[in-house]
Design an enzyme around this catalytic site. Structure first.
Site, PDB file in Angstrom:
ATOM      1  N   GLY A 129      -8.351   1.126   3.549  1.00 21.48           N
ATOM      2  CA  GLY A 129      -7.910   0.652   2.904  1.00 21.48           C
ATOM      3  C   GLY A 129      -5.820   0.941   2.310  1.00 21.48           C
ATOM      4  N   SER A 130      -5.679   0.703   1.531  1.00 15.26           N
ATOM      5  CA  SER A 130      -3.874   0.919   1.314  1.00 15.26           C
ATOM      6  C   SER A 130      -3.895   2.595   1.459  1.00 15.26           C
ATOM      7  CB  SER A 130      -3.774   0.920   0.159  1.00 15.26           C
ATOM      8  OG  SER A 130      -3.531  -0.120   0.424  1.00 15.26           O
ATOM      9  N   THR A 131      -5.310   3.665   1.408  1.00  8.98           N
ATOM     10  CA  THR A 131      -5.622   5.087   1.787  1.00  8.98           C
ATOM     11  C   THR A 131      -4.190   5.484   3.384  1.00  8.98           C
ATOM     12  OG1 THR A 131      -7.409   5.130   2.717  1.00  8.98           O
ATOM     13  CG2 THR A 131      -6.425   5.800   0.164  1.00  8.98           C
ATOM     14  N   TYR A 132      -4.253   4.606   4.025  1.00 10.10           N
ATOM     15  CA  TYR A 132      -4.014   4.514   5.435  1.00 10.10           C
ATOM     16  C   TYR A 132      -2.495   4.655   5.657  1.00 10.10           C
ATOM     17  CZ  TYR A 132      -4.699   3.792  10.389  1.00 10.10           C
ATOM     18  OH  TYR A 132      -4.619   4.051  12.227  1.00 10.10           O
TER      19      TYR A 132
END
Length: 642
Positions: A335-338
């Site tokens: 998800g957006s942690t990437y």
């Protein structure tokens, strides 16, 4: 008549009497000698050797008994016991010594409160040498049961009691996936060179630290030669070799932090469903794993005495896979942690100006397809810092296209993503960082730009583990060093000799300039510490925290778009991520949280990280102040997308 009398007197007279009289002394002497021998031997047997012969008269065999060595203790970094050994009392029978088998088994059934039929089946019909080997009918009886059996041993020939070391995991399932479990060595393992010197029936580590440190924890068995009577009862110990316990292993795990993280997965209301997922906390300076939680978990105590078929069946049939270590082998879209990795790649490659703004109307169109931002109304004009703080999808859609999938993948691998971290635990999975060549090999198809758009926000083919995310963010926090996670601090053998664990090991350096990492850290801090950030629930009073939320879509179902989260079946709900480190000015700890099917990172994962951080810095879990809670309430609309 006179002549006859003379003849008769000649036959029976003096000549005959003289011969007999000559033999009488000789015969009498022999008789006296024989009686003397009998009397002397009787005196010797009765008075001189009577006691010894009395003992020997009740003995009929010498038996060798193996004494199992206690496995070494496993401690946390502060010396708190995680796994130890306790005495377990058992009841055995020697088939060859069972004189009245049916009666003995029936009595044992009453004493142990067990079904006599099942006990009899356990004994079986051993033949040959197997008749002389003990059959263990009860492995861990209570003191009351032990007392009942021992009080009747005199009437139960062939029944013996013993005490053996049994593994005990103090916290139950607290650190199950780190510690692992033990079990009887399998035939296939006996054939391997690694297990040379082991014997059938021996108990070994079958997972986790128990396997990794098997040779150190094993110890050395002892033995005892005993004399048993005709009923199989021990009457004398001839000699004994004391078993040597295994070494004590000290781990990097912090038991109290581990408990805080595990308790954070408990249901909010009594009787409600527990959360599923994983937490990994590491020291960013050394790579020491402080916390590794995987939920749901199992109790390794169930394996200590040999797991029963019912329990094993329940564990293996559970659709939520409690035996799997989600921290190391659970593979999820990040998800957006990437986006932190995508941002670092954009800065280092020079394809973006961090101060240049991109307008986000809430969607992005590529060809005939429209890609939405999580915030339906859009973020407006955002630069890199604002895009990370608000987790703007549109900004990263465009950045991903500028980078291209292969350049993005190269940077991701530089962050130790898409490959095993090298942690000393079995069954670690490598995840997946896709490239155009990979898709060509896997599917025989060319890479599409729309797939790059998805990959840039951590969706698509991307698959990573919570441990990998912890390692990558730890590298951001410590200035660029990719460290191998380590679990063992030291071992101490029974003689007190200390052997240090693996040294701190740098396995790589981030392909990103320090100035760019500083800019990235500033943006990650804004995610937590500034209004409008998506992780305000992760704030720890007095500590500056940096991090990134993420919401990873499991499956896209158009007919569920308008449903409330609780109306969507749990297996179709999004995964919630949050990865953070603190304190920003001199980072010490990184915490990666995945809540499987938990919804949104800001509302489901960030509070768990907050509890772990607060416990680390203050020694106890600190609740979020009311002012912050109020701010979070106002930010619910922002939290729902990331």
């Amino acid at each position: 008549m006179i002549l006859g009398d003379e003849l008769r007197a000649g036959r029976l007279g003096a000549g005959v009497d003289s011969a007999v009289e000559q033999r009488i002394p000789f015969v009498a002497a022999i008789m006296v000698l024989v009686f003397c021998v009998f009397i002397v031997r009787l005196f010797q047997l009765q008075l001189i050797e009577g006691e010894q012969l009395g003992r020997l008269s009740t003995k009929n065999s010498v038996r060798s008994v193996r004494l199992e060595a206690p496995r070494g203790d496993i401690l946390d970094r502060h010396g708190e016991i995680l796994a130890t050994t306790r005495p377990a009392f058992g009841v055995e029978v020697i088939p060859s010594d069972l004189k009245r088998r049916e009666r003995t088994v029936r009595v044992l059934g009453m004493l142990l409160d067990e079904d006599p039929v099942l006990l009899d089946q356990q004994v079986g019909q051993p033949r040959g040498r197997m008749r002389f080997r003990p059959v263990r009918l009860a492995r861990d009886v209570s003191y009351d049961e032990l007392a009942r059996v021992e009080s009747h041993l005199y009437a139960l020939p062939g029944v013996v009691t013993d005490v053996r070391p049994r593994r005990h995991y103090v916290g139950g399932d607290l650190a199950a996936h780190v510690l692992g479990y033990i079990g009887e060595i399998q035939p296939g393992q006996l054939e391997k060179r690694h297990y040379a010197g082991y014997r059938p029936g021996e108990v070994i580590g079958q997972a986790g630290i128990e396997t990794l440190m098997q040779s150190q924890l094993r110890g050395r068995d002892g033995g005892r030669n005993v004399v048993v009577d005709v009923a199989g009862r021990v009457v004398e110990v001839l000699d004994e070799e004391t078993p040597v316990p295994g070494s004590t292993v000290t781990l990097t795990i912090d038991r109290e932090l581990q408990k805080v993280a595990a308790d954070a997965f408990l249901p909010d209301v009594l009787g409600g469903p527990s959360r599923m997922g994983a937490v990994v906390a590491m020291d960013v300076r050394t790579g020491d794993v402080l916390v590794m939680v995987s939920k749901p978990a199992y109790d390794p105590n169930d394996f200590a005495g040999g797991i029963d078929a019912e329990t094993w069946g329940r564990l293996t049939a559970d659709e939520w896979r409690p035996i799997q270590n989600r921290a190391t082998s659970g593979q999820y879209p990040p998800g957006s942690t990437y986006k932190a990795i995508v941002a670092a790649a954009g800065l280092e490659s020079g394809v973006i100006d961090p101060n240049e703004t991109v307008y986000c109307p809430g969607h992005f169109r590529l060809g005939r397809r429209t890609y939405r931002c999580w915030k339906r109304g859009g973020h407006g004009a955002v630069d890199l810092r604002a895009a990370i703080k608000g987790s703007c999808d549109v900004y990263f859609y465009q950045l991903g296209l500028k980078l291209g999938i292969d350049r993005l993948a190269a940077f991701a691998r530089g962050f130790s993503l898409g490959g095993r971290t090298g942690i000393a635990l079995g069954q670690e999975r490598s995840g997946l960082v896709p490239t155009s060549a990979w898709k060509e090999r896997r599917f025989g198809e060319v890479w599409m730009k729309g797939e790059t758009v998805s990959a840039a926000i951590g969706q698509g083919f991307n698959l990573l583990t919570p441990l990998q995310m912890a390692v990558s963010y730890a590298a951001i926090a410590n200035g660029g060093s990719v460290l191998r996670p380590r679990l063992v601090l030291q071992t101490v053998d029974p003689d007190g000799v200390v052997e240090p664990g693996p040294a701190v090991e740098e396995v790589g350096v981030l392909p990103v300039d320090a100035a760019h990492l500083a800019r990235l850290t500033d943006a990650l801090e804004a995610v937590v510490e500034e209004d409008g950030g998506t992780a305000r629930r992760a704030r720890v009073p007095g500590i500056r925290v940096a991090g990134k939320t993420g919401t990873a879509q499991v499956v896209h179902l158009r007919h569920t778009d308008e449903l409330e989260e609780e109306q969507v079946p749990i297996r179709f709900r999004d995964h919630a991520w949050f990865v953070s480190f603190a304190p920003v000015e001199a980072p010490e700890i990184v915490v990666a949280v995945l809540v499987e099917h938990g919804g949104h990172g800001g509302s489901a994962a960030a509070p768990i990280a907050q509890k772990v951080m607060a416990a680390y810095f203050t020694g106890r879990a600190t609740p979020v102040p009311s002012a912050v809670s109020a701010a979070n309430t106002e930010a619910e609309v922002e939290d729902v997308g990331d």
